[in-house]
Design a protein around this motif. Structure first.
Motif, short mmCIF file in Angstrom:
data_model
loop_
_atom_site.label_atom_id
_atom_site.label_comp_id
_atom_site.label_asym_id
_atom_site.label_seq_id
_atom_site.Cartn_x
_atom_site.Cartn_y
_atom_site.Cartn_z
N TYR A 227 0.88 -1.17 0.00
CA TYR A 227 0.00 0.00 0.00
C TYR A 227 0.91 1.22 0.00
CZ TYR A 227 -3.42 3.51 1.44
OH TYR A 227 -4.21 4.64 1.50
N ILE A 228 0.83 2.00 -1.06
CA ILE A 228 1.74 3.13 -1.25
C ILE A 228 0.96 4.45 -1.22
CG2 ILE A 228 3.32 4.27 -2.86
CD1 ILE A 228 4.21 1.54 -3.79
N ARG A 229 1.45 5.36 -0.41
CA ARG A 229 0.93 6.74 -0.34
C ARG A 229 2.09 7.68 -0.64
NH1 ARG A 229 -3.65 7.87 2.59
NH2 ARG A 229 -2.67 9.69 3.58
N THR A 230 1.98 8.44 -1.71
CA THR A 230 3.03 9.41 -2.02
C THR A 230 2.55 10.81 -1.64
OG1 THR A 230 2.34 9.85 -4.31
CG2 THR A 230 3.84 8.00 -3.94
N THR A 231 3.41 11.54 -0.98
CA THR A 231 3.15 12.92 -0.59
C THR A 231 4.16 13.81 -1.30
OG1 THR A 231 2.32 12.23 1.58
CG2 THR A 231 3.05 14.51 1.37
N VAL A 232 3.72 14.98 -1.72
CA VAL A 232 4.57 15.89 -2.49
C VAL A 232 4.69 17.22 -1.76
CG1 VAL A 232 4.91 17.03 -4.71
CG2 VAL A 232 3.76 14.82 -4.62
N TYR A 233 5.90 17.72 -1.63
CA TYR A 233 6.14 19.05 -1.09
C TYR A 233 6.57 19.96 -2.22
CZ TYR A 233 8.34 22.95 1.37
OH TYR A 233 8.70 24.21 1.80
N ILE A 234 5.75 20.98 -2.51
CA ILE A 234 6.09 22.00 -3.50
C ILE A 234 6.49 23.24 -2.72
CG2 ILE A 234 5.29 23.36 -5.47
CD1 ILE A 234 3.17 21.19 -5.95
N ALA A 235 7.77 23.49 -2.62
CA ALA A 235 8.29 24.59 -1.80
C ALA A 235 7.80 25.94 -2.34
CB ALA A 235 9.81 24.55 -1.79
N PRO A 236 7.51 26.88 -1.42
CA PRO A 236 7.63 26.68 0.02
C PRO A 236 6.31 26.47 0.76
CG PRO A 236 7.66 29.02 -0.49
CD PRO A 236 7.47 28.30 -1.80
N PHE A 237 5.16 26.54 0.06
CA PHE A 237 3.88 26.64 0.77
C PHE A 237 2.96 25.42 0.68
CE2 PHE A 237 4.71 31.10 -0.83
CZ PHE A 237 5.15 31.60 0.38
N THR A 238 3.16 24.53 -0.26
CA THR A 238 2.13 23.55 -0.63
C THR A 238 2.56 22.12 -0.38
OG1 THR A 238 1.40 25.06 -2.38
CG2 THR A 238 0.63 22.78 -2.52
N ALA A 239 1.62 21.31 0.13
CA ALA A 239 1.80 19.87 0.22
C ALA A 239 0.60 19.20 -0.44
CB ALA A 239 1.92 19.41 1.68
N LEU A 240 0.87 18.21 -1.28
CA LEU A 240 -0.18 17.42 -1.90
C LEU A 240 -0.27 16.10 -1.13
CD1 LEU A 240 0.61 18.02 -5.69
CD2 LEU A 240 -0.86 19.34 -4.16
N ILE A 241 -1.43 15.88 -0.52
CA ILE A 241 -1.66 14.73 0.34
C ILE A 241 -2.28 13.62 -0.50
CG2 ILE A 241 -2.75 14.00 2.51
CD1 ILE A 241 -0.74 16.31 2.78
#
Length: 437
Positions: A242-256
């Motif tokens: 079971y894979i969950r990928t999270t993305v950090y787009i600097a500096p303000f955003t996270a994609l859950i």
């Protein structure tokens, strides 16, 4: 552990602080468009990176972001009349348009040269994804505006909560990229179930795993980083992950990682070193049914006028222990705190305005957090020494192509092929960074 100097580099955003200078070279969310929906409506007072500003929509529908304090005698423009394409200060009638031009001065003689010599501080503004965005950096470094990753197309449907959190931006961001905490802190709302992927119901979110200790793999990119939290699924454990990928787009955003009803993102607006506006976002295109703003705010127990006041301060605070219900805890609710964001806010604010990271003892589950700290401290030093802002230089990945992912897949699957945003990998980080040992 981090040193005090590293902690300051990570957390401080006001004035000439390197982290704040990075943020000024990106478009920052000033407010929600619905807050200034009406032309010639009341100006909205906001605070961005230590600056007091007002946002307004003029008679022609244009959006302005101005210094709150009138250039004449520094009275607040939050009280100003919004009329005939400008804000008119109540004190002496000076009026400013969305670009900061002085268009009228009721208290000055008709032949005054002041308008030729004076321009009120104004920041460039755009609208997209239901937000008003401002650019606060050097004009010569302003990049072309692009829609946020949570609104990749003009018809994307975006619903957002909004609440002020009484702590520094970094400890909030760390919570957004910390996949491990959801199995504990949110365990009464994110419930293990025999499903094939994450599902959203009216009451909670279901996930196909009861594994509380995920394995992590991280990939740096030109815009930040993305990582996979790999868990044992409830079904087909021998052959699938079971894979969950999270993305950090600097500096303000996270994609859950998303669910079957909507995609999820978080967006931060640092007001100053000690206060942050937190937006929790559900969005979708034509592929998902989605959720409207009122239902989203009710689900997250952040309804306007009920759970947050007119200034977006939450009614649940440290003083009232976030209305924690100990009876409910004895009956099986893990936290006794209603609403996924409120559970997070209780943890973030309990650390104090700025967490002292030199006293922490991080573990294997903190790999993504350590990677974030390392990335951003390095970025702050690079900003200070070279004047280069992370995510604002080439190579650039269009935010519309970046996405998170969740699902049960065969063990042979390379997680980097799942979701979007792997076009510009810079560095693959080991599972156990030095700082996590």
């Amino acid at each position: 552990m981090m040193t005090a100097e590293e902690n300051d580099l990570l957390c401080c955003v006001e004035g000439d602080a390197p982290m704040g200078q990075i943020m000024r070279r990106h478009w920052i969310a000033a407010c929600l468009s619905e807050e200034i929906a009406e032309p010639d409506g009341a100006p909205v007072k906001v605070r961005l990176l230590g600056e007091d500003l007002v946002v307004f929509r003029d008679s022609r529908g244009r959006v302005g972001v101005l210094d709150e304090y009138c250039s004449h005698r520094r009275a607040s423009l939050a009280f100003a009349r919004n009329e005939e394409c400008g804000l008119r200060c109540l004190y002496h009638g000076w009026k400013f348009d969305v670009e900061g031009n002085v268009v009228e001065m009721a208290s000055e003689p008709p032949n005054s040269r002041i308008p030729e010599r004076l321009k009120h501080k104004a920041y460039s503004a755009r609208e997209a994804g239901g937000f008003v965005w401002a650019y606060m950096g050097p004009p010569e470094e302003m990049r072309e505006f692009e829609a946020p990753a949570f609104a990749p197309t003009a018809d994307a449907r975006v619903s957002a909560t909004k609440v002020r959190v009484r702590c520094n931006w970094a400890q909030i961001l760390e919570g957004q990229i910390d996949s491990a905490h959801s199995s504990s802190l949110h365990s009464s709302d994110m419930v293990p179930a025999q499903v094939d992927s994450a599902k959203a119901t009216d009451a909670n979110w279901l996930r196909p795993s009861n594994d509380k200790a995920p394995r992590f793999q991280i990939e740096r990119t030109s815009y930040g980083f993305r990582y996979a939290a790999i868990r044992r699924p409830i079904m087909n454990e021998a052959t699938h992950d079971y894979i969950r990928t999270t993305v950090y787009i600097a500096p303000f955003t996270a994609l859950i990682p998303p669910n079957n009803v909507h995609n999820v993102a978080t967006l931060l607006t640092p007001e100053d070193d000690h206060n942050t506006i937190f937006y929790f976002i559900a969005w979708n295109g034509a592929d998902k049914t989605g959720i409207d703003a009122d239902a989203w705010r009710k689900f997250n127990v952040l309804q306007w006028g009920v759970d947050v006041d007119n200034n977006f301060d939450g009614v649940r605070t440290r003083a009232n222990l976030y209305a924690q219900d100990r009876v409910a805890m004895k009956q099986g609710n893990f936290t006794g705190i209603s609403g996924i964001p409120n559970q997070d806010i209780a943890m973030w604010e309990s650390m104090g305005p700025i967490s002292d990271r030199s006293k922490e003892r991080v573990g294997a589950s903190d790999v993504a957090v350590v990677a974030f700290r390392r990335l951003m401290v390095e970025a702050a030093r690079n900003m200070r020494s070279k004047g280069q802002a992370l995510g604002a230089t080439e190579p650039h990945v269009r935010h519309a192509t970046i996405s998170s992912y969740e699902g049960v897949v065969p063990k042979t699957t390379n997680w980097r092929s799942l979701g979007g945003g792997s076009e510009a990998p810079l560095e693959r980080v080991a599972k156990q960074p030095e700082a996590a040992k």
